[in-house]
Design a protein around this motif. Sequence first.
Motif, PDB file in Angstrom:
ATOM      1  N   LYS A   1       1.706 166.175  17.868  1.00 51.75           N
ATOM      2  CA  LYS A   1       2.302 165.152  16.991  1.00 51.75           C
ATOM      3  C   LYS A   1       1.231 164.379  16.219  1.00 51.75           C
ATOM      4  CE  LYS A   1       4.352 163.620  20.468  1.00 51.75           C
ATOM      5  NZ  LYS A   1       4.921 163.073  21.624  1.00 51.75           N
ATOM      6  N   ASN A   2       0.020 164.352  16.718  1.00 49.57           N
ATOM      7  CA  ASN A   2      -1.066 163.627  16.056  1.00 49.57           C
ATOM      8  C   ASN A   2      -1.948 164.520  15.185  1.00 49.57           C
ATOM      9  OD1 ASN A   2      -0.333 161.206  17.290  1.00 49.57           O
ATOM     10  ND2 ASN A   2      -1.531 161.680  19.102  1.00 49.57           N
ATOM     11  N   GLU A   3      -1.589 165.775  15.070  1.00 54.04           N
ATOM     12  CA  GLU A   3      -2.401 166.709  14.293  1.00 54.04           C
ATOM     13  C   GLU A   3      -1.850 166.850  12.883  1.00 54.04           C
ATOM     14  OE1 GLU A   3      -5.256 168.036  15.410  1.00 54.04           O
ATOM     15  OE2 GLU A   3      -4.894 166.910  17.253  1.00 54.04           O
ATOM     16  N   ARG A   4      -2.759 166.893  11.918  1.00 55.73           N
ATOM     17  CA  ARG A   4      -2.368 167.075  10.519  1.00 55.73           C
ATOM     18  C   ARG A   4      -2.459 168.555  10.178  1.00 55.73           C
ATOM     19  NH1 ARG A   4      -4.622 167.258   5.341  1.00 55.73           N
ATOM     20  NH2 ARG A   4      -6.771 167.145   6.030  1.00 55.73           N
ATOM     21  N   VAL A   5      -1.413 169.100   9.605  1.00 56.95           N
ATOM     22  CA  VAL A   5      -1.430 170.489   9.166  1.00 56.95           C
ATOM     23  C   VAL A   5      -2.216 170.549   7.864  1.00 56.95           C
ATOM     24  CG1 VAL A   5      -0.039 172.439   8.401  1.00 56.95           C
ATOM     25  CG2 VAL A   5       0.770 170.985  10.267  1.00 56.95           C
ATOM     26  N   GLN A   6      -3.227 171.409   7.821  1.00 61.12           N
ATOM     27  CA  GLN A   6      -4.052 171.530   6.636  1.00 61.12           C
ATOM     28  C   GLN A   6      -3.662 172.756   5.832  1.00 61.12           C
ATOM     29  OE1 GLN A   6      -7.872 170.999   8.960  1.00 61.12           O
ATOM     30  NE2 GLN A   6      -8.374 169.982   7.041  1.00 61.12           N
TER      31      GLN A   6
ATOM     32  N   ILE B   1      -3.428 166.515  -1.459  1.00 58.26           N
ATOM     33  CA  ILE B   1      -2.312 166.086  -0.609  1.00 58.26           C
ATOM     34  C   ILE B   1      -2.748 164.913   0.263  1.00 58.26           C
ATOM     35  CG2 ILE B   1      -0.847 166.769   1.337  1.00 58.26           C
ATOM     36  CD1 ILE B   1      -0.791 169.610   0.063  1.00 58.26           C
ATOM     37  N   ALA B   2      -3.927 164.986   0.837  1.00 61.11           N
ATOM     38  CA  ALA B   2      -4.444 163.891   1.683  1.00 61.11           C
ATOM     39  C   ALA B   2      -4.585 162.615   0.869  1.00 61.11           C
ATOM     40  CB  ALA B   2      -5.777 164.284   2.306  1.00 61.11           C
ATOM     41  N   ARG B   3      -5.070 162.716  -0.377  1.00 61.83           N
ATOM     42  CA  ARG B   3      -5.204 161.531  -1.237  1.00 61.83           C
ATOM     43  C   ARG B   3      -3.837 160.929  -1.558  1.00 61.83           C
ATOM     44  NH1 ARG B   3      -8.876 164.757  -4.650  1.00 61.83           N
ATOM     45  NH2 ARG B   3     -10.912 164.492  -3.740  1.00 61.83           N
ATOM     46  N   LEU B   4      -2.879 161.783  -1.834  1.00 55.57           N
ATOM     47  CA  LEU B   4      -1.535 161.301  -2.145  1.00 55.57           C
ATOM     48  C   LEU B   4      -0.920 160.575  -0.943  1.00 55.57           C
ATOM     49  CD1 LEU B   4      -0.112 164.297  -4.186  1.00 55.57           C
ATOM     50  CD2 LEU B   4      -0.666 162.014  -5.058  1.00 55.57           C
ATOM     51  N   LYS B   5      -1.142 161.109   0.250  1.00 54.98           N
ATOM     52  CA  LYS B   5      -0.583 160.476   1.451  1.00 54.98           C
ATOM     53  C   LYS B   5      -1.197 159.109   1.705  1.00 54.98           C
ATOM     54  CE  LYS B   5       0.952 164.587   3.865  1.00 54.98           C
ATOM     55  NZ  LYS B   5       0.790 165.436   5.042  1.00 54.98           N
TER      56      LYS B   5
END
Length: 79
Positions: free
Chosen positions: A57-62, A72-76
């Motif tokens: 649950k704490n992992e980000r799918v890359q 995508i990371a910047r947008l989030k």
Amino acid sequence: VDITSDDLDNQLSEWQHYYNWERPHSAHKGKTPMEKYFDIANETPFSDEVMSNYDIKNERVQDANYKLDLEIARLKLCL
């Protein structure tokens, strides 16, 4: 000059030993790969410790596309 596969294996083994145990590497600030390995070995957790602390649950799918993943990371971050 005939080189047998045993000769080649021996030469490759000698080179590998030299490269990893004797030759300083600039990427390791003048240490050999094995010196660097032993420096960080005590800091590197074993897989069972990593898995015991893993929480999906704490992992980000890359995304496989690095540039897209950064975007995508910047947008989030803006959300």
